[in-house]
Design an enzyme around this catalytic site. Structure first.
Site, PDB file in Angstrom:
ATOM      1  N   HIS A  46       0.856  -1.182   0.000  1.00  0.00           N
ATOM      2  CA  HIS A  46       0.000   0.000   0.000  1.00  0.00           C
ATOM      3  C   HIS A  46       0.894   1.235   0.000  1.00  0.00           C
ATOM      4  CE1 HIS A  46      -3.726   2.170   1.910  1.00  0.00           C
ATOM      5  NE2 HIS A  46      -3.133   2.884   0.979  1.00  0.00           N
ATOM      6  N   ARG A  48       1.497   4.768   0.184  1.00  0.00           N
ATOM      7  CA  ARG A  48       0.773   5.987   0.537  1.00  0.00           C
ATOM      8  C   ARG A  48       1.513   7.221   0.006  1.00  0.00           C
ATOM      9  NH1 ARG A  48      -3.225   5.352   4.322  1.00  0.00           N
ATOM     10  NH2 ARG A  48      -3.443   3.243   5.174  1.00  0.00           N
ATOM     11  N   GLU A  78      -2.426  -1.652  -3.367  1.00  0.00           N
ATOM     12  CA  GLU A  78      -3.573  -1.180  -2.609  1.00  0.00           C
ATOM     13  C   GLU A  78      -3.463   0.322  -2.437  1.00  0.00           C
ATOM     14  OE1 GLU A  78      -5.211  -1.574   2.027  1.00  0.00           O
ATOM     15  OE2 GLU A  78      -3.769  -3.029   1.232  1.00  0.00           O
ATOM     16  N   THR A 108      -4.220   2.832   8.904  1.00  0.00           N
ATOM     17  CA  THR A 108      -4.444   1.620   8.116  1.00  0.00           C
ATOM     18  C   THR A 108      -5.851   1.667   7.539  1.00  0.00           C
ATOM     19  OG1 THR A 108      -4.331  -0.806   8.186  1.00  0.00           O
ATOM     20  CG2 THR A 108      -5.296   0.308  10.100  1.00  0.00           C
ATOM     21  N   HIS A 200      -7.372  -8.153   6.987  1.00  0.00           N
ATOM     22  CA  HIS A 200      -7.181  -7.252   8.130  1.00  0.00           C
ATOM     23  C   HIS A 200      -7.238  -8.048   9.426  1.00  0.00           C
ATOM     24  CE1 HIS A 200      -6.501  -2.919   8.533  1.00  0.00           C
ATOM     25  NE2 HIS A 200      -6.813  -3.116   9.800  1.00  0.00           N
TER      26      HIS A 200
END
Length: 250
Positions: A46, A48, A78, A108, A200
């Protein structure tokens, strides 16, 4: 038991550890390779906007490593579908993109899409990803009404947010109640013609009840719980531990 793997290892936590110091280790790509060599289906990251863990350079290195060394394995990106993330998807062309409704400041991913507000955005970005040959998945809350909305947007799959389930002690009454919600959502996704992923706070303890009752789940994406397990057992052995929990190997 099947030898086919459903485990996608999220290596964000490895990158976060590396980023604590101005050093090139632990090496994210090398750790990902260990997981793949040990039998993981793929790698999830992921990236960011602030690059506080995975960096864009990591994405390029992971894509190159998988394409050259593990061409049968998968890379999943993601992220929130802003212009920068979409450019990364178009450039990298991962096997799968998971669109999540995260604010950049979130720690998250902790909730699914609001389809009443975001459907038009999702239809557009899903169409773009498909034009690049990328499989699409949408992050949804454990709610049986959500998969049909994801299907209407054109998604190939959903990933069910399993955080509430993971927050309960394995086997507790609260856990069983959350498991019912997950199963209802997974069954609704199947009925809507969607593939089903989950992710998760999944662990070797809470995976077996889920996968036993929903063996059609195609992928579980595990990061924090996996790395916590790997601190004790090692990266390769944790792949095997999670695959045993998934009823894939003995």
């Amino acid at each position: 038991m099947s030898t086919h793997s459903r485990l996608s290892v999220n290596v964000n936590a490895v990158a976060m550890l590396r980023n604590r110091r101005s050093l090139p280790w632990p090496n994210v790509t090398n750790m990902a390779a260990i997981a793949l060599q040990a039998g993981a289906k793929g790698i999830t990251v992921h990236p960011r906007p602030d690059e506080r863990h995975i960096r864009r350079s990591d994405v390029a290195e992971l894509a190159e490593m998988i394409s050259t060394r593990f061409p049968a394995k998968e890379l999943c990106l993601e992220g929130y579908p802003d212009a920068s993330f979409l450019e990364l998807v178009e450039t990298t062309k991962p096997t799968q993109v998971l669109f999540v409704p995260d604010d950049p400041a979130q720690t998250t991913s902790d909730h699914g899409w609001d389809f009443g507000k975001d459907s038009e955005l999702l239809k557009d970005v899903i169409a773009a990803a498909k034009s690049w040959g990328v499989r699409t998945s949408l992050f949804v809350d454990p709610d049986a009404s959500e998969p049909e909305k994801a299907a209407t947007c054109g998604a190939d799959r959903i990933e069910i947010y399993t955080g509430p389930y993971g927050a309960c002690p394995a086997g507790s009454p609260a856990s069983l109640k959350e498991l019912e919600r997950l199963l209802a959502t997974a069954n609704a996704a199947q009925a809507a013609g969607l593939g089903v992923n989950a992710g998760h706070d999944l662990t070797v303890d809470n995976l077996p009840p889920l996968i036993t009752q929903a063996p059609f789940i195609g992928e579980v994406s595990i990061g924090h719980g996996f790395v916590a397990d790997a601190l004790i057992h090692g990266f390769a052995e944790s792949v095997r531990r999670f695959r045993r929990a998934l009823r894939e190997i003995g």
